[in-house]
Design a protein around this motif. Sequence first.
Motif, short mmCIF file in Angstrom:
data_model
loop_
_atom_site.label_atom_id
_atom_site.label_comp_id
_atom_site.label_asym_id
_atom_site.label_seq_id
_atom_site.Cartn_x
_atom_site.Cartn_y
_atom_site.Cartn_z
N ILE A 54 -39.87 -18.75 39.42
CA ILE A 54 -39.84 -19.85 38.88
C ILE A 54 -40.52 -20.72 40.45
O ILE A 54 -41.67 -21.17 39.86
N GLY A 55 -40.01 -20.29 41.42
CA GLY A 55 -40.51 -21.19 42.69
C GLY A 55 -42.21 -20.54 42.61
O GLY A 55 -42.99 -21.43 42.66
N THR A 56 -42.25 -20.02 41.86
CA THR A 56 -43.80 -19.00 42.50
C THR A 56 -44.78 -19.58 41.24
O THR A 56 -46.17 -20.04 41.52
N LEU A 57 -43.85 -19.26 40.07
CA LEU A 57 -45.69 -20.46 38.66
C LEU A 57 -45.05 -20.95 38.83
O LEU A 57 -46.16 -21.92 38.86
N VAL A 58 -43.67 -22.63 39.80
CA VAL A 58 -44.12 -23.84 39.40
C VAL A 58 -45.23 -24.21 40.42
O VAL A 58 -46.13 -25.15 40.41
N ASP A 59 -45.67 -23.49 42.23
CA ASP A 59 -46.43 -23.11 42.64
C ASP A 59 -47.70 -23.51 42.69
O ASP A 59 -48.77 -24.04 42.67
N LYS A 60 -48.24 -22.68 41.31
CA LYS A 60 -49.06 -22.63 40.39
C LYS A 60 -49.64 -23.64 39.99
O LYS A 60 -51.21 -23.69 39.38
N MET A 61 -48.71 -24.40 39.50
CA MET A 61 -48.96 -25.20 38.70
C MET A 61 -48.85 -26.48 39.68
O MET A 61 -48.70 -27.97 39.89
N GLY A 62 -48.80 -26.36 40.95
CA GLY A 62 -48.93 -27.32 42.05
C GLY A 62 -47.83 -28.97 42.41
O GLY A 62 -47.60 -29.24 43.22
N VAL A 63 -47.05 -27.35 42.35
CA VAL A 63 -45.48 -27.88 42.86
C VAL A 63 -45.01 -27.02 43.70
O VAL A 63 -44.52 -26.27 43.22
N PHE A 94 -39.95 -31.45 36.41
CA PHE A 94 -39.47 -31.21 34.91
C PHE A 94 -40.60 -30.59 33.94
O PHE A 94 -40.39 -29.36 33.53
N GLN A 95 -41.77 -30.60 34.36
CA GLN A 95 -42.81 -30.10 33.63
C GLN A 95 -43.41 -29.17 33.44
O GLN A 95 -43.19 -27.72 33.04
N ALA A 96 -42.97 -28.38 35.10
CA ALA A 96 -43.37 -26.83 35.20
C ALA A 96 -42.19 -26.18 35.71
O ALA A 96 -42.78 -24.90 35.13
N VAL A 97 -41.23 -26.42 35.93
CA VAL A 97 -40.05 -25.83 35.86
C VAL A 97 -39.52 -25.14 33.79
O VAL A 97 -39.30 -24.13 33.79
N LYS A 98 -39.75 -26.91 33.15
CA LYS A 98 -39.79 -25.73 31.40
C LYS A 98 -40.88 -25.23 31.16
O LYS A 98 -40.37 -24.49 30.17
N LYS A 99 -41.81 -25.17 31.93
CA LYS A 99 -42.69 -24.15 31.38
C LYS A 99 -42.92 -22.57 31.99
O LYS A 99 -42.70 -22.00 31.65
N VAL A 153 -39.56 -21.65 33.17
CA VAL A 153 -38.59 -21.05 32.55
C VAL A 153 -38.97 -20.55 30.64
O VAL A 153 -38.69 -19.29 30.52
N MET A 154 -39.69 -21.00 30.31
CA MET A 154 -40.71 -20.33 28.47
C MET A 154 -41.30 -19.24 29.01
O MET A 154 -41.58 -18.18 28.81
N MET A 155 -42.71 -19.64 30.55
CA MET A 155 -42.98 -18.37 30.45
C MET A 155 -41.87 -16.61 30.95
O MET A 155 -42.50 -15.12 30.51
N LEU A 156 -40.66 -16.99 31.43
CA LEU A 156 -40.32 -16.02 32.16
C LEU A 156 -38.93 -15.38 30.68
O LEU A 156 -38.86 -14.34 31.05
N ARG A 157 -39.01 -15.89 30.11
CA ARG A 157 -37.49 -15.60 29.21
C ARG A 157 -38.69 -14.50 27.88
O ARG A 157 -39.71 -14.84 27.12
#
Length: 410
Positions: A351-360, A399-404, A406-410
Motif C-alpha cells: 500500500i505504501g509503495t502504491l500510494v507513494d506513486k500517487m504523491g502520498v 483516502f483516494q490513494a489508499v482506496k485505489k 487496495v483495489m489494485m492489490l485485490r
Amino acid sequence: MKPFADNEIAEIRSHFPALHQKVYGKPFVYLDNAATTQKPQAVIDRLVAYYSLENSNIHRGVHYLSQQATQAYEDARQTVADFINASAANQIIFTKGTTESVNLLAGSLRQFYLLEGDAVLITGMEHHSNLVPWQQVCKQNQAELLVAALNDKGETDLDHFAELLDKKPKLAAITHISNALGSVNPVKEMIRMAHEKGVPVLVDGAQAVAHTSIDVQELDCDFFVFSGHKMFGPMGIGVLYAKAFWLQKMPPWQFGGEMVDQVSFEETTFNQLPFKFEAGTPNVAGVLGLKTAIDFLKQYDMEVIAKHENQLMQQALEKLLTIPGMRLIGEAENRAGVISFVVDGTHPSDIGTLVDKMGVAVRTGHHCAQPVMTRFDVPGTVRASFALYNSLADVEGLFQAVKKAVMMLR
Ligand code: C6P
C-alpha cells in the motif's frame, strides 16, 4: 476554540517550500510527520545564515564571531527552557535527538543508580529508543525490565502499571504519545502514580512537542526528551531536560572538550551544568535552527493545532473506514494525529509503495516499535501522521490513494 480556517492553513503552508513540489507529477501529500516534519523557510534560512556569516566554535573563542555564536547558542537554550517551562536554562542539555537523550540518561544512570536487582518500568508501546537502552542497561547490570501491558485499544493498562509500580522500579520510562498507535498516555496521572511510590519518571516527548503544549513543571516529570526534527527544526538536534537534582547527581556520559574544568594526566574535574553533559563541539547550527522552529511554532496556539490535527484525523478515519477490510491498529480514546492501519488481504508496504506513486507519503512497517506489532499480531502497519500544515485536501488525497491501492492489490 476553532481549528484553523482554510486561509490560515494556506498561510501556514506558504512557509514550507517542500509542500509545494510535485512528486511523480502529482501534488505532494505529506503525511509522514511522525517520522519528521517539513521545515519552514525561516529554519532553512537560519541554518544558511549561521554557516554563511556566523560560523565559529562556541565557548572557546575570544573573537567576535565566536562570542556572537556563543550568545546565540545560550539564548536558544533559554528559548527551549521557556518552551517547555523548565525552571532554569541549565536544565536543558542539547543532544543529537531523542535517541541520544535516552542513551545519555541510561549511560549515566547505569553507573550509579540502576544496579543489580533494580528494575526499570516501561510501557508496551515504547519506541525502540525508549526500550532498547533500558533493556540493555538491565541486562548489563542484572536488573529487570518491567513492561506495562496494552489493552486491545492500544492504551496502557493503568491497573497493570500500578501493579508494576508496587515492585518499586527505580525509574519509569514512558512515552507521551505512541508513534505507532497515536495513543496519548495520561502522563500527568502516570507521573503522579509513580511519584506516590517514589519512582522518578522519564517522558519520551518525541511525538508530543509539536502537537501539545508541554509544561515540565506542571507534569512534574523528572526527565523529558525530544527531537528538533519532529517539531519543524533541523535534524541532529534534540534535548534532554532533567530536574536539577538529577543533573547534579548524574555523572557525565561522554568525555572530551568543554565538559571539563581542570585536567591533568592523573585527574579531571568536570564543568558546571549544563556543559558537563555536552562534550565536544556541539551542533550550533542545529540549536539555532531549533530556536527558530520554536519561535515559528509559538506563533500558533497549541490548542488550535491539536484541534486542527484531531479534526483531520477524524475526517480521515471516517473516510478510510469505508474501505472494505480496513482495520485500525490503535483505537485509544485519547489519541493524537496518527492513524495506523492494515487492510485485509494486502501488505502494508505494498500500500505504501502504491500510494507513494500517487504523491502520498506515508510510513509503513513496524515504526521502530516491533513489540507493538507483536502485541497486535501484524507484520507492520500503514501510518498516516498529521501536522499543523496538513489540510482537508491531504485527507482526501490519502483516502483516494489508499482506496485505489487496495483495489489494485485485490
Ligand atoms: N520515531 C517515527 O517514524 P529520533 O530518531 O532520536 O529523533 O527519535 C526517536 C523516537 C523516540 N520516541 C518516539 C516516540 C519516536 O516516535 C521516535 C522517532 C520516528 O515514528 C522514526 S522511527
